[in-house]
Design a protein around this motif. Structure first.
Motif, mmCIF file in Angstrom:
data_model
loop_
_atom_site.group_PDB
_atom_site.id
_atom_site.type_symbol
_atom_site.label_atom_id
_atom_site.label_comp_id
_atom_site.label_asym_id
_atom_site.label_seq_id
_atom_site.Cartn_x
_atom_site.Cartn_y
_atom_site.Cartn_z
ATOM 1 N N THR A 119 0.929 -1.068 -0.097
ATOM 2 C CA THR A 119 0.061 0.010 -0.082
ATOM 3 C C THR A 119 1.064 1.185 0.112
ATOM 4 O O THR A 119 0.558 2.251 -0.819
ATOM 5 N N ILE A 120 1.952 1.411 0.812
ATOM 6 C CA ILE A 120 2.659 2.466 0.797
ATOM 7 C C ILE A 120 3.451 2.668 -0.604
ATOM 8 O O ILE A 120 3.307 3.836 -1.240
ATOM 9 N N PRO A 121 4.103 1.930 -0.832
ATOM 10 C CA PRO A 121 4.740 2.227 -2.633
ATOM 11 C C PRO A 121 3.515 2.591 -3.340
ATOM 12 O O PRO A 121 3.886 3.348 -4.315
ATOM 13 N N LEU A 122 2.575 1.859 -3.643
ATOM 14 C CA LEU A 122 1.627 2.186 -4.422
ATOM 15 C C LEU A 122 0.869 3.560 -4.146
ATOM 16 O O LEU A 122 0.645 4.422 -5.085
ATOM 17 N N ALA A 123 0.715 3.945 -2.882
ATOM 18 C CA ALA A 123 0.116 5.349 -2.643
ATOM 19 C C ALA A 123 1.071 6.224 -3.137
ATOM 20 O O ALA A 123 0.904 7.366 -3.463
#
Length: 626
Positions: A150-154
């Motif tokens: 979720t953090i890399p994509l966000a």
């Protein structure tokens, strides 16, 4: 060079390559992997940068460590096994053993780097306490999901939006800031908290004053080791590989007798707590790009992330981080000193969206009221007849490596495993056609997949398992048999993207059974699953229970969970009546799964395996697309 071991297996590392921003390769999974290679000074992989559909500029500008051997290739040039997986991926020659997914690949790089040079013990320390850092799959671990997905994509989406005047701060970043504010839990928690209490008493400060003093220390570059907080002393002494020897002196009486509730909490130094781990490696490229945009376009927002900013500055003190970052095109930012009061910070964190509690005022406990509600709606315990209850493989005529007796288990357990395999193999071989692709999800040591590959030589069988040792054992058995129609993929199942005709899973734990069924439905493949660990079933980011419309209209989430908890009570040592209720609850939980699949165009049966004594968890869910 002394201490260096030569890698016996040639391995290729494949990474997606779409574009570059300020020297950093995207997607961020690729930047993270290259950063780890640089940090570990790892040269044992040949790296292929795989062009994506979004690829435009294919020049490499200061984003790849110079001593890493790389080439740019197309997706079509990948080995066949890798084409069935999400990148990043590592494949061993002769291209039948693949590791896929960010966490699995990064952990493998760390392991191989340490094996190549065992003197680099600090590399192995990246895996954390008991070597479990980011080991749990993203579906069951919120922390792995946050770091890996979720953090890399966000951040990637945030960077795309940054062309706007006011891009939205990702909720995942707020979640990480909140995570850094939580008390740290470590294996020697009590001892360290008492040491911290002693330190505070000696300094003559209370917890609140001590907290503000720690914040000032972390933003000051001139604080010496004597003034550092206990957490910083512990963290950096480990990084320097010179952790202070434990003293034999006992703590003062008032420290030893202090109640646990009176001990000060430990605060984060790094992402997972006190120690620098793989999680910090994963987060650094992501947070760097986030802070770069914040400083450039939303500088007034920086005050909302004091803990993240402190972490970002602190991580630069870790040996080799700055060198590795510069080799990968990361130029660290100089952040202003942040002085945020705890009340302001707590107010900001309170705005972070959390998980809603599911309250049900009409809930009635116990399995019997729940089963009665289902019966009133015409839903009763009902098994489909077994298609061939007496069928069995001729185990004595099969090569020894096919039998589970070759594994590390007792003869009684091996017999029960053979009986379980009889059931699954009969159903799969009845459905399989020449040329079919069969996937053994959550394969473990390969008991199901190896039998199927041996029995169906005209079919391609793929074993998917996230535990490396289990898959290595399966490959060893396969090599003994000389099987050429079998692949091994160490990955969480969502990283397998290939097409297949039949999916099978023996005792996939908790929601893993639901993940297998979902994967099969999306591919329109048949499925043969034997569920396990019903007590671990719970709502996740992908599934809500009950699953079927029929069950949703009758049961609440809590009532369904009651069925799941009692479905685990089928052990042979339990009283017969209790086992019977457990078996009935198992059936109802699996009927909900069956009805949900039927609503999506499948013909589904819930069958009890024969003999029932082969396992306390002896249900099979068999689904065929209509």
């Amino acid at each position: 060079m002394k201490g260096i071991k030569k890698s016996l297996t040639e391995e290729y590392l494949y990474l997606d390559f779409s574009h570059q921003i300020e020297g950093c390769i995207f997607p961020l999974h690729t930047s993270v992997t290259l950063f780890l290679l640089s940090y570990c000074d790892c040269k044992i992989f040949k790296v292929g940068l795989v062009l994506t559909k979004e690829s435009t500029d294919i020049s490499l500008k200061n984003a790849v460590p110079q001593d890493v051997e790389t080439q740019i290739i197309s997706r079509q040039e990948l080995p066949a096994i890798v084409q069935n997986c999400c990148l990043p991926a590592v494949v061993e020659k002769p291209d039948n053993f693949c590791r896929a997914g960010l966490a699995v690949v990064l952990r493998h790089i760390i392991q191989k780097s340490y094996e190549a040079d065992p003197s680099k013990k600090e590399i192995l320390e990246l895996l954390g306490f008991k070597k479990t850092c980011l080991k749990a799959c993203a579906e069951v671990s919120q922390w792995t999901r946050l770091c890996e997905l979720t953090i890399p994509l966000a951040i990637e989406n945030f960077l795309k939006e940054s062309s706007d005047q006011h891009p939205t701060i990702p909720a995942e970043i707020l979640q990480l800031e909140r995570k850094l504010s939580e008390p740290v839990r470590v294996h020697n928690d009590d001892k360290l908290r008492r040491q911290k209490l002693k330190q505070q008493k000696a300094a003559g400060v209370g917890p609140a004053l001590a907290q503000s003093k720690v914040q000032r220390q972390e933003t000051s570059e001139e604080s010496d080791s004597s003034s550092k907080s206990l957490e910083l002393q512990v963290a950096f002494s480990k990084l320097a590989v010179c952790e202070e020897a434990a003293t034999t002196n006992r703590e003062p009486s008032h420290i030893r007798k202090a109640r646990v509730s009176d001990l000060p909490p430990l605060e984060h130094v790094f992402a997972e707590g006190l120690y620098f781990t793989l999680a910090d490696i994963v987060l650094l490229p992501c947070i760097h790009h986030f802070l770069a945009i914040i400083c450039k376009k939303l500088s007034e927002k920086l005050i909302e992330f004091p803990l993240l900013a402190a972490w970002y500055q602190r991580i630069q003190e870790v040996p080799r981080v700055k060198t590795a970052a510069s080799q990968c095109g990361i130029q660290f930012l100089h952040l202003p000193e942040l002085l945020t009061t705890s009340s302001e910070h707590d107010a900001n964190l309170s705005e972070v969206p959390g998980v809603e509690e599911q309250n049900d005022t009409s809930f009635l406990g116990g399995p019997r009221p729940t089963m009665t509600k289902l019966m009133e709606k015409g839903i009763e315990v009902m098994f489909s007849p077994h298609p061939c209850p007496t069928w069995t493989l001729d185990w004595n005529s099969l090569p020894a490596a096919v039998s589970p007796r070759e594994g590390k288990m007792s003869s009684d357990r091996a017999l029960r495993k053979q009986q379980q395999l009889n059931n699954l193999v009969y159903v799969v071989t009845s459905q399989a056609k020449p040329g079919d692709r069969i996937v053994d999800f959550c394969s473990g040591g390969g008991h199901v997949g190896i039998v199927l590959a041996h029995m169906l030589p005209s079919c391609q069988v793929t074993l998917i398992e996230n535990k490396e040792l289990s898959l290595v054992r399966a490959k060893k058995r396969s090599d003994e048999l000389g099987l050429s129609n079998i692949w091994f993929i160490q990955a969480n199942m969502e990283y397998f993207t290939g097409m297949f005709n039949i999916g099978v899973a023996l005792h996939a734990c908790g929601v893993a059974t639901d993940m297998v069924i979902e994967h099969c439905i999306k591919t329109r493949a048949a499925f043969v699953t034997c569920p396990c660990c019903y007590g671990f079933i719970q709502n996740t980011s992908k599934f809500n229970f009950p699953k079927s419309e029929q069950f949703k209209k009758t049961l609440s989430y809590k009532e369904h969970m009651i069925l799941c908890r009692f479905a685990d009570q089928t052990a042979v040592q339990l009283p017969a009546q209790r086992r019977l209720i457990g078996k009935q609850c198992m059936c109802l939980v699996d009927l909900d799964r069956a009805r949900a699949a039927e609503e999506r165009g499948y013909s589904v049966q819930v069958i009890s395996m024969e003999p029932e004594s082969c396992s306390p968890k002896n249900n099979m869910i068999v689904g065929v697309p209509i």
